[in-house]
Design an enzyme around this catalytic site. Structure first.
Site, PDB file in Angstrom:
ATOM      1  N   GLY A  63       0.825  -1.202   0.000  1.00  0.00           N
ATOM      2  CA  GLY A  63       0.000   0.000   0.000  1.00  0.00           C
ATOM      3  C   GLY A  63       0.858   1.251   0.000  1.00  0.00           C
ATOM      4  O   GLY A  63       2.034   1.200   0.346  1.00  0.00           O
ATOM      5  N   CYS A  90       5.035  -6.440   1.695  1.00  0.00           N
ATOM      6  CA  CYS A  90       5.478  -5.055   1.737  1.00  0.00           C
ATOM      7  C   CYS A  90       4.750  -4.286   2.857  1.00  0.00           C
ATOM      8  O   CYS A  90       5.036  -4.511   4.020  1.00  0.00           O
ATOM      9  CB  CYS A  90       5.314  -4.410   0.369  1.00  0.00           C
ATOM     10  SG  CYS A  90       6.373  -2.971   0.184  1.00  0.00           S
ATOM     11  N   TYR A  91       3.791  -3.418   2.522  1.00  0.00           N
ATOM     12  CA  TYR A  91       3.068  -2.710   3.598  1.00  0.00           C
ATOM     13  C   TYR A  91       2.479  -3.734   4.576  1.00  0.00           C
ATOM     14  O   TYR A  91       2.476  -3.515   5.786  1.00  0.00           O
ATOM     15  CB  TYR A  91       1.944  -1.834   3.020  1.00  0.00           C
ATOM     16  CG  TYR A  91       1.217  -1.015   4.079  1.00  0.00           C
ATOM     17  CD1 TYR A  91       1.575   0.307   4.307  1.00  0.00           C
ATOM     18  CD2 TYR A  91       0.191  -1.568   4.844  1.00  0.00           C
ATOM     19  CE1 TYR A  91       0.925   1.061   5.292  1.00  0.00           C
ATOM     20  CE2 TYR A  91      -0.463  -0.829   5.830  1.00  0.00           C
ATOM     21  CZ  TYR A  91      -0.095   0.488   6.035  1.00  0.00           C
ATOM     22  OH  TYR A  91      -0.736   1.229   7.004  1.00  0.00           O
ATOM     23  N   HIS A 177       7.377  -7.996  -3.791  1.00  0.00           N
ATOM     24  CA  HIS A 177       6.030  -8.224  -4.336  1.00  0.00           C
ATOM     25  C   HIS A 177       6.000  -9.507  -5.184  1.00  0.00           C
ATOM     26  O   HIS A 177       6.394  -9.485  -6.342  1.00  0.00           O
ATOM     27  CB  HIS A 177       5.614  -7.039  -5.213  1.00  0.00           C
ATOM     28  CG  HIS A 177       5.285  -5.825  -4.414  1.00  0.00           C
ATOM     29  ND1 HIS A 177       4.014  -5.544  -3.984  1.00  0.00           N
ATOM     30  CD2 HIS A 177       6.073  -4.834  -3.937  1.00  0.00           C
ATOM     31  CE1 HIS A 177       4.024  -4.427  -3.286  1.00  0.00           C
ATOM     32  NE2 HIS A 177       5.265  -3.974  -3.247  1.00  0.00           N
ATOM     33  N   GLU A 179       3.486 -10.903  -6.480  1.00  0.00           N
ATOM     34  CA  GLU A 179       2.376 -10.892  -7.450  1.00  0.00           C
ATOM     35  C   GLU A 179       2.750 -10.295  -8.799  1.00  0.00           C
ATOM     36  O   GLU A 179       2.012 -10.478  -9.771  1.00  0.00           O
ATOM     37  CB  GLU A 179       1.160 -10.160  -6.850  1.00  0.00           C
ATOM     38  CG  GLU A 179       1.300  -8.649  -6.649  1.00  0.00           C
ATOM     39  CD  GLU A 179       2.003  -8.243  -5.341  1.00  0.00           C
ATOM     40  OE1 GLU A 179       2.746  -9.066  -4.778  1.00  0.00           O
ATOM     41  OE2 GLU A 179       1.813  -7.102  -4.907  1.00  0.00           O
ATOM     42  N   ASP A 236     -20.539 -10.596 -21.600  1.00  0.00           N
ATOM     43  CA  ASP A 236     -20.936 -10.753 -20.199  1.00  0.00           C
ATOM     44  C   ASP A 236     -22.414 -11.099 -20.064  1.00  0.00           C
ATOM     45  O   ASP A 236     -22.777 -12.040 -19.360  1.00  0.00           O
ATOM     46  CB  ASP A 236     -20.645  -9.469 -19.413  1.00  0.00           C
ATOM     47  CG  ASP A 236     -19.239  -8.976 -19.676  1.00  0.00           C
ATOM     48  OD1 ASP A 236     -18.394  -9.817 -20.035  1.00  0.00           O
ATOM     49  OD2 ASP A 236     -18.994  -7.767 -19.544  1.00  0.00           O
ATOM     50  N   LYS A 382     -12.614 -11.247 -16.570  1.00  0.00           N
ATOM     51  CA  LYS A 382     -13.103 -11.398 -17.947  1.00  0.00           C
ATOM     52  C   LYS A 382     -12.631 -12.704 -18.596  1.00  0.00           C
ATOM     53  O   LYS A 382     -13.397 -13.374 -19.281  1.00  0.00           O
ATOM     54  CB  LYS A 382     -12.637 -10.199 -18.778  1.00  0.00           C
ATOM     55  CG  LYS A 382     -13.265 -10.109 -20.158  1.00  0.00           C
ATOM     56  CD  LYS A 382     -14.585  -9.371 -20.112  1.00  0.00           C
ATOM     57  CE  LYS A 382     -15.162  -9.122 -21.488  1.00  0.00           C
ATOM     58  NZ  LYS A 382     -16.384  -8.295 -21.406  1.00  0.00           N
TER      59      LYS A 382
HETATM   60  N1  LIG Z   1     -29.099  -2.821 -26.250  1.00  0.00           N
HETATM   61  C1  LIG Z   1     -29.152  -3.390 -25.046  1.00  0.00           C
HETATM   62  N2  LIG Z   1     -30.227  -4.132 -24.690  1.00  0.00           N
HETATM   63  C2  LIG Z   1     -30.311  -4.692 -23.479  1.00  0.00           C
HETATM   64  N3  LIG Z   1     -29.348  -4.593 -22.551  1.00  0.00           N
HETATM   65  C3  LIG Z   1     -28.248  -3.871 -22.837  1.00  0.00           C
HETATM   66  C4  LIG Z   1     -28.085  -3.237 -24.092  1.00  0.00           C
HETATM   67  N4  LIG Z   1     -26.892  -2.593 -24.090  1.00  0.00           N
HETATM   68  C5  LIG Z   1     -26.333  -2.820 -22.880  1.00  0.00           C
HETATM   69  N5  LIG Z   1     -27.149  -3.584 -22.115  1.00  0.00           N
HETATM   70  C6  LIG Z   1     -26.956  -3.991 -20.726  1.00  0.00           C
HETATM   71  O1  LIG Z   1     -25.865  -3.223 -20.190  1.00  0.00           O
HETATM   72  C7  LIG Z   1     -24.898  -4.109 -19.658  1.00  0.00           C
HETATM   73  C8  LIG Z   1     -23.527  -3.489 -19.741  1.00  0.00           C
HETATM   74  O2  LIG Z   1     -23.000  -3.576 -21.055  1.00  0.00           O
HETATM   75  P1  LIG Z   1     -21.502  -4.078 -21.307  1.00  0.00           P
HETATM   76  O3  LIG Z   1     -21.158  -3.666 -22.688  1.00  0.00           O
HETATM   77  O4  LIG Z   1     -20.635  -3.649 -20.165  1.00  0.00           O
HETATM   78  O5  LIG Z   1     -21.588  -5.673 -21.166  1.00  0.00           O
HETATM   79  P2  LIG Z   1     -21.913  -6.742 -22.292  1.00  0.00           P
HETATM   80  O6  LIG Z   1     -22.505  -6.028 -23.455  1.00  0.00           O
HETATM   81  O7  LIG Z   1     -22.720  -7.821 -21.686  1.00  0.00           O
HETATM   82  O8  LIG Z   1     -20.515  -7.369 -22.635  1.00  0.00           O
HETATM   83  P3  LIG Z   1     -19.281  -6.689 -23.405  1.00  0.00           P
HETATM   84  O9  LIG Z   1     -18.482  -5.984 -22.340  1.00  0.00           O
HETATM   85  O10 LIG Z   1     -18.572  -7.841 -23.993  1.00  0.00           O
HETATM   86  O11 LIG Z   1     -19.844  -5.738 -24.419  1.00  0.00           O
HETATM   87  C9  LIG Z   1     -25.080  -5.399 -20.465  1.00  0.00           C
HETATM   88  O12 LIG Z   1     -24.575  -6.514 -19.778  1.00  0.00           O
HETATM   89  C10 LIG Z   1     -26.585  -5.447 -20.612  1.00  0.00           C
HETATM   90  O13 LIG Z   1     -27.158  -5.961 -19.432  1.00  0.00           O
HETATM   91  N1  LIG Z   2       4.688  -1.214  -1.870  1.00  0.00           N
HETATM   92  C1  LIG Z   2       4.417  -1.010  -0.569  1.00  0.00           C
HETATM   93  O1  LIG Z   2       3.632  -1.709   0.032  1.00  0.00           O
HETATM   94  C2  LIG Z   2       5.065   0.189   0.049  1.00  0.00           C
HETATM   95  C3  LIG Z   2       4.846   0.264   1.525  1.00  0.00           C
HETATM   96  C4  LIG Z   2       5.233   1.610   2.121  1.00  0.00           C
HETATM   97  N2  LIG Z   2       4.359   2.623   1.614  1.00  0.00           N
HETATM   98  C5  LIG Z   2       6.692   1.914   1.754  1.00  0.00           C
HETATM   99  O2  LIG Z   2       6.952   2.837   1.038  1.00  0.00           O
HETATM  100  O3  LIG Z   2       7.573   1.208   2.199  1.00  0.00           O
END
Ligand SMILES: Nc1ncnc2c1ncn2[C@@H]1O[C@H](COP(=O)(O)OP(=O)(O)OP(=O)(O)O)[C@@H](O)[C@H]1O
Ligand SMILES: NC(=O)CC[C@H](N)C(=O)O
Ligand SMILES: O=c1[nH]c(=O)c2[nH+]cn([C@@H]3O[C@H](COP(=O)(O)O)[C@@H](O)[C@H]3O)c2[nH]1
Ligand SMILES: [Mg+2]
Length: 526
Positions: A63, A90-91, A177, A179, A236, A382
């Protein structure tokens, strides 16, 4: 909330990641999941008594704060009462040191970059197989002594307390880190922690998730209640809908709103794919006139987004009232395709980031409609959603579709949105994407589309002077859409697309290619 039935964290062995605001915190979760270990991130201020499930182990992230500062965040001391292994990064390690003797201070120099790890105790299960590897440091504070009850188990050239462990309890701290990919064996260290020390089961697979999630949805919804969901044909909402259909069949009602700014043939194509291909109970509502009427004369991008968002809610609510569940009750649940990155954004200790543009979603429906939310993808990244989609039998083409924004072509027609302007943008976009697919580039590009600019330019076609609009092409490469770079097409490809668009789309005299990265630009033009 995803409802009252067992959350995923109760169904799978879970490592809890407590976020102290590091830009890498979510990567800890990602890395563990790559080893089929379920991990979930919560803010560092999480009260353990309010958790509702018991983690197999806890990781405290890095952090930006200094543990000794007055406003520094601190962990709930109940974490130590759980008796599960704890790893401070780290932190997180500095926090362990602060709690156990306060021996943390500002170092003479900051340490940022690679360092060599030397493990002093090779029998320690945390360091199995990672001695002498390169680790990544990013800190300005350091321990100036051993915390009470701890011993050193690893050092680096610059850090005499690079790894520490409690004398009797499974509490570990590391200064580097693990990760980030620059720590070459970092993933292995995280796996060692989760598997060797926490004994977490490596059963987080999408196959297991499907089975458990379908059961969870059935329990949550019960034998008769019905569910609606807005479905765009994007990845999605399609994956979420397919999962709902597997769980409750036709008691799930999907609604696609044709807002008049979808892509060429989109409503028809999505209907065919979802209904015929995937057996989803989908209704397409043609509200294009309503949307286009409301957009008349509007040129401000944020106003366009608000109008589309509000009209969307209005149309959706109206349609929802038309659905009469078989049991004579009201619809009780609303499906949303929320993903884990959205959740992380809202729970992050740093809080949600500043609004650059108002992204359209249907969250505004909730209060008015008194519906309960179901968000089956809430815990997934995703790439996990895509894998899930493939396992559910959704085609590769749909699963790997580029994202398409809710306000659609309305934010790709700059200036006023009219039927004829949408038509021009649509045709140009269709040709562009068709050529990208033909060239085998679709899966290499993260997102591509055409924009119609509200400027006219002079051209000459067939000895005639033309005075028509400009199309701008955009294609980007990105992993998270937060930053992006433009895609370096071959000149011959751009030449061919430009020539096809000007020849085949009436109203276009010129084509340009957008070579701006994000930042400073955004992906969409509005
Ligand atoms: N034309 C539409 N008709 C119905 N629902 C919609 C429409 N456009 C967007 N949405 C709603 O808004 C949400 C957000 O859209 P978003 O583009 O983030 O997701 P997605 O379309 O499911 O997937 P992707 O990110 O792959 O485009 C969708 O999941 C859907 O529920
Ligand atoms: N990356 C970190 O977690 C940093 C921790 C703390 N802020 C430092 O500077 O040491
Ligand atoms: O569902 C959506 N509703 C929206 O209102 C919206 N605006 C932008 N986007 C998509 O988000 C990603 C980042 O876009 P920006 O850099 O333009 O903000 C890109 O993938 C954009 O296409 C949206 N998606
Ligand atoms: Mg979409």
């Amino acid at each position: 909330m995803s409802g009252s039935a067992d959350p995923v964290s109760a169904a799978f062995d879970t490592i809890l990641v407590l976020d102290f605001g590091s830009q890498y915190s979510h990567l800890i979760t990602r890395r563990l999941r790559e080893f089929n270990i379920y991990a979930e991130m919560l803010p560092c201020t999480q009260k353990i008594s309010e958790l509702g499930w018991t983690p197999k182990g806890i990781i405290m992230s890095g952090g930006p704060y200094s543990v000794y500062a007055e406003d520094a965040p601190h962990v709930d001391h109940d974490v130590f009462k759980l008796g599960v292994p704890i790893l401070g990064i780290c932190y997180g390690m500095q926090e362990l040191a602060w709690i156990n003797g306060k021996q943390v201070h500002r170092g003479e120099k900051r340490e940022y970059g690679p360092s060599k790890l030397h493990v002093l105790d090779n029998t320690n299960p945390l360091f199995e197989g990672i001695d002498n590897s390169t680790v990544w440091m990013s800190h300005g504070d350091k321990l100036n002594g051993l915390p009470t009850g701890f011993k050193v188990i690893a050092i680096s050239d610059n850090s005499p307390f690079c790894g520490i462990v409690h004398e009797s309890d499974p509490i570990y701290g590391i200064q580097f880190h693990p990760e980030v990919t620059h720590s070459t064996m970092g993933k292995v260290l995280l796996k060692n922690f989760a598997v060797n020390l926490c004994h977490a089961a490596q059963n987080w697979t999408m196959e297991n998730f499907i089975e458990k999630e379908i059961t969870r949805i059935r329990e949550l919804v019960g034998p008769t209640a019905e569910v609606i969901g807005a479905v765009s044909g994007g990845v999605d909402s399609t994956v979420a809908s397919k999962l709902m259909t597997e769980a409750i069949g036709d008691r799930f009602h999907a609604i696609l709103v044709d807002n008049g700014v979808l892509r060429l043939n989109e409503a028809a194509t999505v209907k065919k794919t979802l209904v015929d291909g995937l057996g989803i109970n989908l209704t397409v509502i043609d509200a294009s006139e309503e949307f286009l009427t409301k957009l008349k004369g509007v040129t401000d991008p944020e106003k366009k987004r608000k109008i589309i968002g509000n009209t969307f809610i209005h149309v959706f609510e109206r349609e929802a009232e038309n659905i009469k569940p078989k049991d004579g009750q009201e619809i009780q649940y609303l499906l949303q395709g929320t993903l884990y990155p959205d959740v992380i954004e809202s729970i992050s200790f740093k809080g949600p980031s500043q609004t650059i543009k108002t992204h359209h979603n249907v969250g505004g429906l909730l209060e008015d409609m008194k519906l309960k939310l179901i968000e089956p993808l809430r815990e997934l990244f995703k790439d996990e959603v895509r894998h899930l989609g493939e396992l559910l039998g959704i085609s590769h083409e749909l699963v790997w579709r580029h994202p398409f924004p809710g306000p659609g072509i309305a934010i790709r027609v700059l200036g006023e949105v009219t039927k004829s302007q949408v038509e021009i943008a649509r045709k140009a976009d269709y040709i562009y994407i068709e050529e990208i697919r033909k060239a085998g580039l679709y899966d290499k590009i993260s997102q591509a589309f055409a924009c119609l600019l509200p400027v006219k330019s002079v051209g000459v076609m067939g000895d005639q002077r033309t005075y028509e609009q400009v199309i701008a092409l955009r294609a980007i490469e990105t992993t998270d859409f937060m930053t992006a770079d433009w895609y370096p097409f071959e000149h011959s490809f751009l030449k061919n697309v430009a020539s096809r668009i000007v020849n085949e789309v009436d109203g276009v005299a010129r084509v340009t290619y957008d070579i701006t990265s994000k930042p400073p630009a955004t992906v969409e033009w509005e």
